[in-house]
Design an enzyme around this catalytic site. Structure first.
Site, PDB file in Angstrom:
ATOM      1  N   SER A 207      38.161  50.070  54.298  1.00  0.00           N
ATOM      2  CA  SER A 207      36.747  49.793  54.027  1.00  0.00           C
ATOM      3  C   SER A 207      36.057  50.867  53.193  1.00  0.00           C
ATOM      4  CB  SER A 207      35.994  49.611  55.352  1.00  0.00           C
ATOM      5  OG  SER A 207      36.410  48.428  55.999  1.00  0.00           O
TER       6      SER A 207
ATOM      7  N   GLU B   8      63.355  60.232  20.828  1.00  0.00           N
ATOM      8  CA  GLU B   8      62.487  61.209  20.180  1.00  0.00           C
ATOM      9  C   GLU B   8      62.699  61.350  18.679  1.00  0.00           C
ATOM     10  OE1 GLU B   8      60.019  62.617  21.606  1.00  0.00           O
ATOM     11  OE2 GLU B   8      60.445  61.962  23.654  1.00  0.00           O
TER      12      GLU B   8
END
Length: 872
Positions: free
Chosen positions: A385, A109
Site C-alpha cells: 500500500s 565493441e
C-alpha cells in the site's frame, strides 16, 4: 540553311552564337575556383582547429595505461572516508584470453579492430545505422582503442574538443602499441559492475572461475555485453536485462561470422541465472552499502574506474546517520527474530536536496563479506500500500483536482476483468473520504481512484517520481507491481511530496575532481514532478496515517511526520508450494518523511520458504525502525510543511455528499477540516444544524463519610444513544473561585473533604459539540471536630495549663436554633453566578447527607454564564 547577304554578316551571326557558350564556361570556372578556395580555407581552418584542440592533449603516460591511481572518498563534511584502489586486482595477459571471449568482445565493441588504426570511419557510420535498425545500444561507435584512451587519460565531458583529443590519442596509441597489447589493456580496465574491474575479476565474481579458458560461449557473451551499461546489465540484480543483452551479443557474433546461427540459438537457451555463482565480494571498506552506491554513480556518470582513475569523490554521506543505521540492522534493539533469512533495507534521504545520508544494505552480513546484495538499492520488492499515494491518490489530485474530502465508497468490487478485489481485513466500510481511505489503507477506494484517473496518466505521474514503470496494470493500485521497487526509489518518490512537488533523484555523489584538477558536478537537476497542491494534500493525508491511521507506531512526538504502511501477500501458487496460510505476509514497508528527512524501510526475506512470513509483531519492525532512525537524525528544526496558496482549508460536516460547510451549531464531533484545490470542488452550501438542547442531570446527591473524610457524588441522566454526552463537575470551597475537578462519562465521583469547610458542587451535562446544560447543584458543610475535654487539674484558657483554642476572626459556627444553617455563612461571590447567593437545603451535619438541589431552580442564577466557561 540560312542565307547571308555577305561574309561579314555571316561572321557576325556565328560570333553571336558562340558568345553564350564562352560566358557559360567562364562562369563555371569562377564557381570551381571559389569552391577550391573555400575548401582550401576550410582545410586550413580545420587543421588549425584540430591543432588547437590537441595542443593540450595529455601525453601517452604508460603508468596511466597499466598502473592504477587510488580514488579518495569524502563524506558530507569533507572528511576522508576511504581510499579506493588499494584492493587486489587480477591482471590477465593477452595470451590468457580465450578466443571465444576475444571474439565476443570484438563482435560487440569493435568488429574491425584489426583493420583500422585507432579510428574506424566504417565502424562509426555502421554503428549509427545499427542503432537505428536494431535499437539504441546495438553497437557502439568508438573503437576499443578510443575506449582505452578515454578510460586512461580523458575526462568524461562530452565536448568536440575531448572527442578530437580522443581520436588523436587513439591514433598515437596504435602507433606505439600492438593490437594485442591494446586489447589486453582494454580487458583489464573495463568495468563489469558489482565491483569487478577487469575481465578476470568479472569471471571470478559472476561464475566463480579463476581460469578464463574455462569460459563457455554463453558466459563469454554475457561478459562482453555488460560494459555497455554495467549496472543495468548486472546479472545478479537485473538477470532479465542481462540475458537480453547476452542474446544480443550472440546475434552479433553470428552476424560477424564468429559463430554459426545454430550455435547462437543454442547458447541463447541457457538461462543466465544458471550460470551465476553466489554473490560475494571480500573487502574491508567501511560503510560498504553507501560506498557501493557511490561507485555505481561515479562509474555510471563518468565511465571511469574509480579504483584506478585517481579521483577525489565528494559524497553526501552522514557518518553519524550511517553508523546508526548499521547498528540498528546488526543489533537486536528492534529486530528480534531467529529467522535466518530475515532481512531489511533502509534508505535515508534529505527531503529538500535528494542527497542520500545513509543506506542500510542488509543485516548481520557474513563477516568479511561486503559489496554483496544491497537491500536498500538492489532489492526489487512489491511495495504494497505504500504505492497508493504514487499511482492512485496523487494522480487523482493532480489531474482530477480531488479534495482530501472527496467521497469514495468501500463496497464489494471487481477489477475491470471481473476479478474480485478485497480489503486487507475482508470487510467493507461504505462511504468515506479519500483521507479516511488512505489512512485506513482501504484497497477498493484506491482501485476506484486509479480507474478514474486512467492507467496512462497514473504511469506518467509515477515515472516523474522515478518509478520507471514500463507499463501499468490495475493491480498496481494496491502494490501489485510486476518488477518491484527498491527502498531508495520509494524514498526518492516520497521526498518529492515533502519537497513541494519537486523531484530530485536520490544521489550519493556531489562532485568528482580529476587528477588534473578539473571538476565535474554529478548532482541531478531538480524536476517539477507535480503541482504544489498535490504534494501538500498528499502530505496532509499521510500525516493522518501516522496520527490516527495504520502508521501510529511510527509517530515521533514533536515531529511533523507523513508516511504510509504497506504489506504484501503470497500468490496462491507460492502458498501451495511452501504450505503457507492465505494471510501470510512476506514483506512489510514503511515510507515516511519530515520537512528534513525521508526514510524508506523494507523488511522481509532474502528467499521464499515455509518460514518466510512475518508474524504480527514482525510486521511492526519497519515502523519501529523508521521511528528510531528519524528520532536520531531529525531535531525538528524543519518545522511543519507549508501550505501553498493554491490550497484552501474548509470546515466540512462529516458524511455530507456533496460536501456541506459546517455552521456554528454543527457538533464538533461532526466537523472535519479538509483541503481543496482553490476554485475546485469547494462547497458553498451550509449544513442546517440547529443549536442542541442539553438536558441537565437529575437526582444529584452529595454524601459525606467522616470515616474516610470524603464526599461521594452521584446523579442520574437519561442517555440518548444518538448523542455523545459527558459530565463536567465543578467545586467551590468556602466561597472561593469555582474549579473544574472532573470531566467524566460516569455518573458518580468521590472527592476529598476538609473538616469545617462548605462545599458547593455543580454538575453539567456536556454534548459532543461542547454545548452544556444548566448546572445541577448540591451543598455540603463538613462538621468541625469537637475539642478534647480538659483533665481534672486543667482549666481551659489558664496560663500554664495549656494553649487556648484559636478563635477565627469570622467564625462559621452552627446556629444552635438551626444546626443545618451556618450563623455567618461564607457566601459565594455574587459576580460568579455558578454559586447560589442563598443556598437552600444545606446538608445537616448531624446526619451527614445533603438534600437534592434541582438544576432547574438554578438556571436564572447563571446570568451571562451559560456554563461554557471551561468548555473543551
Amino acid at each position: 540553311m540560312e542565307n547571308y547577304r555577305s561574309r561579314t554578316e555571316r561572321k557576325q551571326a556565328e560570333q553571336k552564337k558562340q558568345r553564350p557558350r564562352k560566358r557559360g564556361r567562364s562562369m563555371m570556372k569562377k564557381i570551381v575556383l571559389i569552391m577550391l578556395l573555400i575548401m582550401t580555407i576550410g582545410m586550413f581552418s580545420g587543421v588549425a582547429a584540430f591543432a588547437w584542440m590537441i595542443k593540450d592533449a595529455p601525453p601517452l603516460d604508460e603508468t596511466l595505461l597499466r598502473d592504477p591511481l587510488a580514488s579518495i572518498v569524502y563524506d558530507v563534511n569533507g572528511q576522508k572516508v576511504v581510499e579506493l584502489g588499494q584492493q587486489k586486482r587480477i591482471y590477465v595477459s593477452y595470451n590468457d584470453i580465450p578466443k571465444v571471449l576475444e571474439e565476443a568482445v570484438l563482435a560487440t565493441e569493435d568488429a574491425r579492430f584489426y583493420k583500422h588504426h585507432g579510428f574506424d570511419i566504417v565502424r562509426f557510420f555502421g554503428a549509427v545505422l545499427a542503432n537505428i535498425r536494431e535499437g539504441f545500444g546495438a553497437e557502439g561507435g568508438s573503437t576499443i582503442t578510443q575506449q582505452v584512451v578515454k578510460l586512461s587519460f580523458l575526462t568524461p565531458e562530452k565536448t568536440l574538443k575531448r572527442k578530437v583529443q580522443e581520436l588523436w590519442l587513439a591514433i598515437r596509441l596504435e602507433q606505439k602499441y600492438s593490437k594485442h597489447e591494446i586489447l589486453e589493456m582494454y580487458l583489464n580496465k573495463i568495468y563489469y559492475s558489482n565491483r569487478a574491474y577487469g575481465v578476470a575479476k568479472a569471471a571470478e565474481t559472476y561464475f566463480g572461475k579463476s581460469d578464463l579458458s574455462q569460459l563457455t560461449l554463453p558466459e563469454a557473451a554475457l561478459l562482453a555485453g555488460i560494459p555497455q551499461s554495467p549496472n543495468n546489465y548486472n546479472p545478479f540484480t537485473h538477470p532479465e536485462a542481462a540475458e537480453k543483452r547476452r542474446n544480443t551479443v550472440l546475434s552479433l557474433m553470428a552476424k560477424h561470422g564468429f559463430i554459426s546461427k545454430e550455435e547462437a540459438e543454442e547458447a541463447k537457451k541457457v538461462p543466465v541465472q544458471s550460470l551465476l555463482t553466489e554473490n560475494k565480494q571480500q573487502s574491508d571498506i567501511p560503510y560498504d552499502s553507501f560506498i557501493d552506491q557511490v561507485i555505481d554513480e561515479v562509474t555510471e556518470k563518468t565511465g571511469l574506474d574509480v579504483f584506478t582513475a585517481g579521483l577525489q569523490i565528494y559524497t553526501t554521506l552522514d557518518p553519524n546517520a550511517q553508523s546508526y543505521v548499521e547498528e540498528l540492522l546488526n543489533s537486536d534493539e528492534v529486530i528480534r527474530t531467529n529467522k535466518a533469512d530475515f532481512q531489511a533495507g533502509i534508505a535515508l534521504v534529505d527531503t529538500k536536496t535528494g542527497e542520500i545520508r545513509a543506506l542500510g544494505g542488509g543485516r548481520k552480513k557474513e563477516e568479511g563479506v561486503t559489496f554483496g546484495f544491497n537491500y536498500a538499492t538492489d532489492t526489487r520488492k512489491q511495495p504494497g500500500s505504500t504505492i497508493k499515494p504514487i499511482v492512485d491518490y496523487g494522480p487523482a489530485i493532480e489531474y482530477l483536482k480531488w479534495s482530501t474530502y472527496h467521497q469514495l465508497k468501500d463496497e464489494p468490487y471487481q477489477y475491470s476483468d471481473g476479478t474480485p478485489i478485497k480489503n486487507w481485513d475482508g470487510k467493507y466500510e461504505g462511504q468515506m473520504s479519500m483521507r479516511t481511505a488512505l489512512a485506513r489503507s482501504r484497497n477498493i477506494p484506491a482501485l476506484k481512484a486509479l480507474q478514474e484517473v486512467g492507467l496512462e496518466r497514473a504511469k506518467q505521474f509515477a515515472n516523474k517520481l522515478g518509478m520507471g514503470f514500463e507499463e501499468m496494470h490495475e493491480a498496481y493500485a494496491v502494490g501489485g507491481v510486476d518488477k518491484g521497487v527498491s527502498p531508495l526509489q520509494m524514498a526518492g518518490a516520497y521526498s518529492a511530496f515533502g519537497n513541494g512537488g519537486i523531484y530530485i533523484e536520490p544521489h550519493a555523489v556531489k562532485k568528482v575532481v580529476f587528477p588534473d584538477g578539473t571538476e565535474m558536478d554529478l548532482r541531478p537537476e531538480p524536476k517539477v514532478a507535480m503541482k504544489d497542491y498535490t504534494a501538500f494534500m498528499i502530505t496532509d493525508m499521510l500525516k493522518t496515517v501516522v496520527q490516527s491511521g495504520t502508521g501510529t507506531a511510527a509517530n515521533v512526538p514533536g515531529l511533523h511526520i507523513a508516511g504510509k504502511t504497506g504489506t504484501t501477500n503470497y500468490d496462491e501458487k507460492d502458498r501451495r508450494k511452501y504450505g503457507l496460510s492465505k494471510g501470510a505476509v512476506p514483506d512489510s514497508w514503511f515510507v515516511g518523511y519530515t520537512p528534513n528527512y525521508t526514510a524508506a524501510i523494507w523488511t522481509g526475506f532474502s528467499k521464499k520458504s515455509s518460514e518466510a512470513y512475518l508474524s504480527k509483531y514482525e510486521q511492526q519492525y519497519a515502523k519501529q525502525l523508521f521511528k528510531r532512525v528519524i528520532s536520531h537524525v531529525d531535531d525538528g528544526s524543519g518545522g511543519d510543511f507549508k501550505q501553498p496558496k493554491s490550497v484552501v482549508q474548509l470546515a466540512v460536516k462529516k458524511g455530507t455528499n456533496p460536501p456541506k460547510l459546517a455552521n456554528e451549531h454543527t457538533p464538533k464531533s461532526e466537523i472535519t477540516y479538509e483541503y481543496f484545490v482553490r476554485g475546485y470542488e469547494e462547497p458553498t452550501e451550509v449544513a442546517e444544524d440547529k443549536p442542541e438542547v442539553v438536558e441537565p442531570v437529575k437526582d444529584l446527591r452529595a454524601q459525606y463519610d467522616p470515616a474516610t473524610q470524603t464526599i461521594s457524588l452521584s446523579w442520574s441522566y437519561t442517555i440518548d444513544p444518538e448523542k455523545d454526552v459527558s459530565f463536567e463537575v465543578r467545586q467551590t470551597v468556602d466561597g472561593r473561585k469555582p474549579t473544574v475537578i472532573a470531566k467524566t462519562k460516569d455518573s458518580q465521583l468521590t472527592v476529598d473533604a476538609k473538616e469545617g469547610s462548605v462545599y458547593l458542587f455543580e454538575v453539567y451535562a456536556v454534548a459532543a459539540d461542547g454545548t452544556t446544560s444548566a448546572p445541577t447543584t448540591a451543598l455540603v458543610q463538613i462538621p468541625k471536630k469537637e475539642p478534647e475535654q480538659p483533665t481534672e487539674n486543667e482549666t481551659p484558657g489558664q496560663p500554664g495549663n495549656g494553649e487556648s483554642p484559636e478563635t477565627p476572626t469570622n467564625p462559621t459556627e452552627p446556629n444552635p436554633n438551626n444546626p443545618g444553617t451556618p450563623t455567618n455563612p461564607t457566601e459565594p461571590n455574587p459576580n460568579n453566578p455558578g454559586t447560589p447567593t442563598n443556598p437552600t437545603n444545606p446538608t445537616n451535619p448531624n446526619n451527614n447527607s445533603s438534600t437534592n438541589s434541582s438544576g432547574t431552580n438554578n438556571q436564572q442564577r447563571n446570568g451571562n454564564n451559560d456554563g461554557a466557561t471551561n468548555r473543551q
